[in-house]
Design an enzyme around this catalytic site. Structure first.
Site, PDB file in Angstrom:
ATOM      1  N   SER A  26       4.533  -3.466  -8.253  1.00 59.77           N
ATOM      2  CA  SER A  26       4.222  -4.182  -7.357  1.00 59.77           C
ATOM      3  C   SER A  26       3.368  -4.732  -7.782  1.00 59.77           C
ATOM      4  O   SER A  26       1.451  -4.816  -6.653  1.00 59.77           O
ATOM      5  CB  SER A  26       4.230  -3.326  -5.961  1.00 59.77           C
ATOM      6  OG  SER A  26       5.671  -3.055  -5.761  1.00 59.77           O
ATOM      7  N   ASP A  56      12.647 -11.398   6.978  1.00 61.73           N
ATOM      8  CA  ASP A  56      12.893 -10.180   5.895  1.00 61.73           C
ATOM      9  C   ASP A  56      13.559  -9.459   6.706  1.00 61.73           C
ATOM     10  O   ASP A  56      13.762  -8.546   7.640  1.00 61.73           O
ATOM     11  CB  ASP A  56      11.303 -10.019   5.124  1.00 61.73           C
ATOM     12  CG  ASP A  56      12.333  -8.517   4.342  1.00 61.73           C
ATOM     13  OD1 ASP A  56      13.404  -8.746   3.981  1.00 61.73           O
ATOM     14  OD2 ASP A  56      11.965  -7.327   4.298  1.00 61.73           O
TER      15      ASP A  56
END
Lengths: 621, 382
Positions: free
Chosen positions: A325, A349
């Protein structure tokens, strides 16, 4: 005497007289032989023998240069030369070498390695050149040899300059070490430069800057006696000492980083965003480079080399990890720059993403999902789903082209040779490497820094420096001074992007640390006295490229995720940018915080103080 | 008396009735002493340089020389007759000493050559150097010349015993020199040409025997190295290579006193003992060597003159042997240092450092003087 009367004395005397005259003739003949021999040597062979006598007496000696020293940014010595006592042997003066070696071994400890190394060297030296057997004798050993000198013919104790690394393991991977020149190196090194020099830089700065650290040997014509001892110097050209190097490295910061790692495997790289100077470069675990200087013994080397934790391996530049990430801020910049995403675009999401026509679910790290989310929030929450959704629209090649501007997939050009380029995949790369097309699903995992993508901690530090500098390029360097013939940048274009885009990403990174929903807030965000921008990462370990035999416990440990963190601070005026990788462990962010606190807090306090005293002055006036 | 007639015959033309001059009464031959003193003096100069200007070594050598001179004059007083009478006993004594060395000698530098007495340590082989010619000369002078096969055999045994004993010490150089000094007497005594020829034929097998049964490994090594010094340039060949360089680099006139680099920088081994001639050759060149050889020639010439003038057979044989042995010393030493002969430890007479060799040489000169100065006395006393 009755006997005499029976003898013919006259005849006898005559016999003897004749023989005496004969002897005289012989004597004269033999004297002529001697004289002609002397004439032959002193007149006929005079030129040749006079030359040999001169060659005997006069020796052209090279004077090895003193190797350049290495200092950190505060003039602390990281590599120095210490005078050391060496026991050496002149083969020509020894009758029974084995016996002598045994005798020495009875006095002082001589290891098998030392002995076999010596035996190798003894066969390739010039006549009357002394060959070192044992280095770094202590005072007691010197004394033991000295008192037994009379029964150790051919043994001498010489003072020699030996490289020393006062900071021991702290800089094993950056400064590196010198070691004895080996057979292979001997063939490639310029013998004119290395006469009298027994070591050469093996890794790290010692190897990279070998040409400038070495210096240039001088020479002198000396008169020597038969034992090779110099009786006087006839003429001399001084050697040019090797160049001293000053580094950007801050020893205190380096030690703080080592301390913060608490012995965990991994790497910390800290760069000065203004200069690109490497302020700290830690690869843990490390080793004591002093072991290598005069020749490491096989057992010790074998232990280091087969150690499951790989202490010899420079993780900072050789360790290739999925960026995970930590790549998201860069990807975000790429999405904005390519108009794939607008800063106001939101997606929902629900915890996972599916490619159309596929059953495979790409999951968010937060299984519950983050709900409605924009790009800024996707960074601070490190939301995977957001990036999954835009992956195909971005496409792997655009991603590749954008990320490569930040140096991914290429060497950083750091001034040590031990560096890997990492891997930045593209369709072209995959065709070349696997002969296969690129699959859409691979973009989905690539965009969150997994899959094929690999980076080194040095590259991660470099890319976070670029963010801190808003695209302004600096070259990562250990050595302060420019030495263009050695330091060649691998890349170096400044990255021109919309300033708003930089702002958005940096703001999101700051929130990673400072906003209570940020992924690093609960770890390091509280009580922070300066503005830090950071990004967390967790890299899945698919396979371990390490040796075979280890126990199950260890194996399990080596399968755990790596923890990554990139950061810079203070946001308004970045003074330090860093990347932390902890292998099979967590807490990279904590390491970063500790190091940054160590570096910035005293600086900030000092600035505060100066401001206050300036304020006082003004009010006093 | 027949004896007197004999003496008169011998002294015909030599002034039988001549009153002995004071030098003869003191049993001193000034010509011989003069030459010896000159060589000794020159030797001290070379030694000063060769020892690295170590005055203490020079002084010690000078003291040895003085003691040697005194010894020489004392020995000159001993009449040859007495020597002849004592010769069997001193021979037996010498051999006993040599045997004693093998059992209780002192080890030094890998050899066992010394006997330690309360105040002095000495080398019996040096004494044998004097005893051997006395004994052989005495034996042969009592026999009919030229010597019979039986006499030759006896002489060879007389020579052989100490030669083998000394070779085992080991001291090959001395043993060969002592053997030579005995053989010289045989030659002087008129050994028949046929026998000399067969001796040369015999030499081949006896050298073979010597090589295999008497010589020690290091001695063989020296010979092998001599034959090819380059075979071991840093080991045994070193000495000979370096001494040739020292001699050759001296050239015609030399590098100058105290300026020889080969010796001062220790390239030259044993520069103040066996290899001292190389120092002389390096510093004084060929000219220096010729001067030294000329001085030696004068001593040898005087020795041969004494030999020829000696009254008795014993005197002649002894004087001839001493003189020729002295020459052999010089020849072997210079020959080995200049690379003509294998390296055997033979010092350069009167120049090399060392008291023992000096003492023996001086004693030899003492015997020469005794032979030369006792003849007229002999005549008058009867």
């Amino acid at each position: 005497m009755p006997v005499n009367t029976l003898k013919d004395h006259k005849a006898e005397q005559r016999i003897v007289s004749i023989r005496v005259w004969l002897a005289l003739v012989f004597t004269i003949l033999l004297v002529m032989v001697l004289i002609s021999r002397l004439f032959y040597l002193q007149v006929v062979q005079y030129d040749e023998l006079a030359t040999q006598s001169e060659e005997n007496r006069v020796l052209l000696q090279t004077v090895p240069p003193v190797r350049g020293l290495i200092y950190d940014r505060n003039d602390r010595l990281l590599a120095t030369n210490r005078s050391s006592q060496t026991l050496a042997i002149v083969r020509e003066r020894v009758e029974d070498l084995d016996q002598l070696l045994d005798d020495i071994a009875r006095l002082i400890n001589v290891t098998e390695t030392e002995r076999s190394r010596f035996m190798q060297q003894i066969n390739r030296r010039r006549p009357f050149e002394s060959v070192p057997l044992k280095f770094r004798l202590n005072d007691e050993q010197v004394a033991l040899i000295a008192v037994n000198q009379f029964r150790l013919p051919g043994v001498e104790i010489n003072a020699e300059l030996v490289r020393e690394y006062p900071e021991s393991d702290a800089f094993a991977h950056s400064v590196g070490y010198v070691g004895r020149i080996n057979e292979r190196e001997l063939k490639n090194l310029d013998p004119a430069l290395y006469t009298g020099t027994y070591t050469v830089g093996k890794i790290g700065l010692e190897r990279f800057y070998e040409p400038v650290l070495l210096g240039k040997p001088g020479y002198q014509e000396v008169e020597v006696n038969a034992r090779g001892r110099v009786t006087r110097v006839l003429s001399r050209v001084n050697p040019i000492p090797g160049k001293d190097l000053q580094l950007f490295i801050d020893t205190d910061l380096q030690n703080a980083a080592i301390k913060a790692m608490q012995g965990r495997r991994g790497s910390v790289v800290a760069l000065d965003p203004k200069t690109g100077g490497v302020m700290a470069m830690v690869s843990n675990p490390a080793f004591d480079p002093n072991l290598f200087v005069t020749g490491i013994d096989y057992a010790t080397f074998n232990d280091l080399n087969t150690d499951i934790e790989k202490p010899l391996y420079n993780r900072a530049t050789l360790g290739e990890y999925p960026p995970a990430s930590t790549i998201k801020p860069l990807v975000a910049l790429g999405l904005l720059d390519n108009n794939v995403v607008d800063k106001n675009d939101k997606i929902y999401d629900k915890g996972w993403f599916q490619l159309p026509g596929s059953e495979h679910r790409f999951r968010n790290w937060n299984r519950k999902g983050d709900g409605w989310i924009d790009l800024n929030r996707a960074i601070l929450r490190s939301n995977d789903t957001f990036f999954y959704k835009v992956a195909e629209k971005m496409g792997i090649d655009r991603l590749h082209d954008f990320l490569s501007q930040f140096g991914m997939g290429r060497s950083s050009g750091i001034d040590i040779h031990e560096e890997r380029a990492g891997l930045l995949p593209s369709t072209e790369w995959k065709r070349g490497a696997y002969g296969q097309p690129w699959y859409p699903g691979e973009t989905v995992i690539a965009i969150i820094g997994q899959g094929y993508m690999l980076t080194t901690p040095m590259q991660l530090a470099e890319l976070v420096t670029l963010i801190a500098n808003r695209g302004k390029h600096v070259e990562p360097r250990l050595v302060k001074e420019d030495i263009p013939e050695l330091q060649s940048p691998e890349w170096g274009e400044d990255i021109e992007l919309d300033d708003q885009h930089w702002g958005l990403v940096i703001d999101a990174m700051e929130k990673v640390v400072s906003y209570n929903r940020g992924t690093a807030y609960w770890r390091i965000g509280r009580g922070l006295k300066y503005r830090m921008a950071g990004k967390t990462g967790t890299a899945q370990v698919v396979s371990i490229p390490q040796g075979e035999e280890y126990d199950a416990e260890k194996l399990k440990e080596f399968e755990r995720d790596h923890s990554l963190f990139v950061a810079f601070a203070p946001v308004e005026d970045p003074q330090i940018a860093m990347a932390v990788v902890l292998e099979n462990n967590n807490g990279a962010a904590n390491v970063a915080r500790e190091v940054m606190d160590f570096y910035l807090l005293p600086k900030l306090a000092r600035a505060e103080q100066e401001k206050a005293s300036a304020e006082n002055k003004r009010t006093a006036q | 008396m027949t004896g007197q007639d004999f003496v008169r015959q011998l002294n015909e033309g030599q002034g039988f009735h001549r009153v002995p001059d004071w030098s003869e009464r003191l049993h001193i031959d000034f010509m011989l002493i003069g030459f010896v003193v000159i060589v000794c003096g020159a030797g001290l100069f070379v030694l000063y340089s060769a020892s690295g200007q170590d005055m203490s070594i020079v002084i010690r050598q000078a003291v040895y020389m003085l003691i040697g001179f005194v010894g020489m004059i004392i020995i000159a007083q001993v009449s040859p007759r007495l020597l002849m009478r004592l010769s069997p006993w001193i021979y037996i004594g010498g051999v006993i000493l040599l045997i004693a060395v093998l059992f209780m000698g002192i080890h030094s530098k890998g050899a066992q050559r010394w006997i330690q007495l309360p105040f002095i340590r000495f080398q019996p082989s040096e004494i044998i150097k004097l005893i051997m010619p006395i004994v052989v000369a005495s034996y042969l002078s009592k026999r009919q010349l030229p010597p019979s096969i039986r006499d030759i055999a006896v002489v060879l045994i007389l020579i052989g015993i100490p030669v083998v004993l000394i070779a085992r010490q080991p001291d090959l150089g001395t043993s060969l020199l002592i053997g030579a000094s005995g053989l010289f007497i045989l030659l002087l005594a008129g050994l028949r040409k046929r026998l000399i020829f067969s001796a040369i034929m015999l030499a081949v097998p006896s050298i073979w025997g010597f090589w295999h049964f008497v010589m020690l490994n290091y001695q063989k090594q020296r010979v092998l190295t001599f034959l090819n010094p380059q075979s071991d340039p840093w080991g045994a060949g070193w000495n000979i290579i370096q001494s040739k360089i020292a001699i050759g680099s001296g050239g015609l006139y030399g590098k100058g006193w105290l300026l020889g680099t080969q010796s001062h920088l220790d390239f030259l081994p044993e520069s103040h003992t066996d290899f001292i001639i190389a120092v002389l050759a390096e510093e004084f060149g060929l000219m220096g060597c010729l001067v030294l050889l000329a001085l030696y020639a004068l001593i040898i010439g005087r020795g041969l003159f004494i030999t020829l003038k000696a009254q008795t057979l014993f005197g002649r044989l002894l004087a001839g042997s001493i003189t020729l042995t002295f020459f052999v010393y010089i020849f072997v030493n210079i020959g080995m240092v200049s690379g003509l002969l294998p390296v055997v430890g033979v010092p350069l007479p009167l120049v090399s450092r060392g008291g023992t060799s000096l003492a023996t040489l001086m004693a030899g000169f003492g015997l020469l003087m005794s032979i030369h100065t006792h003849k007229t006395f002999l005549g008058q006393s009867r």
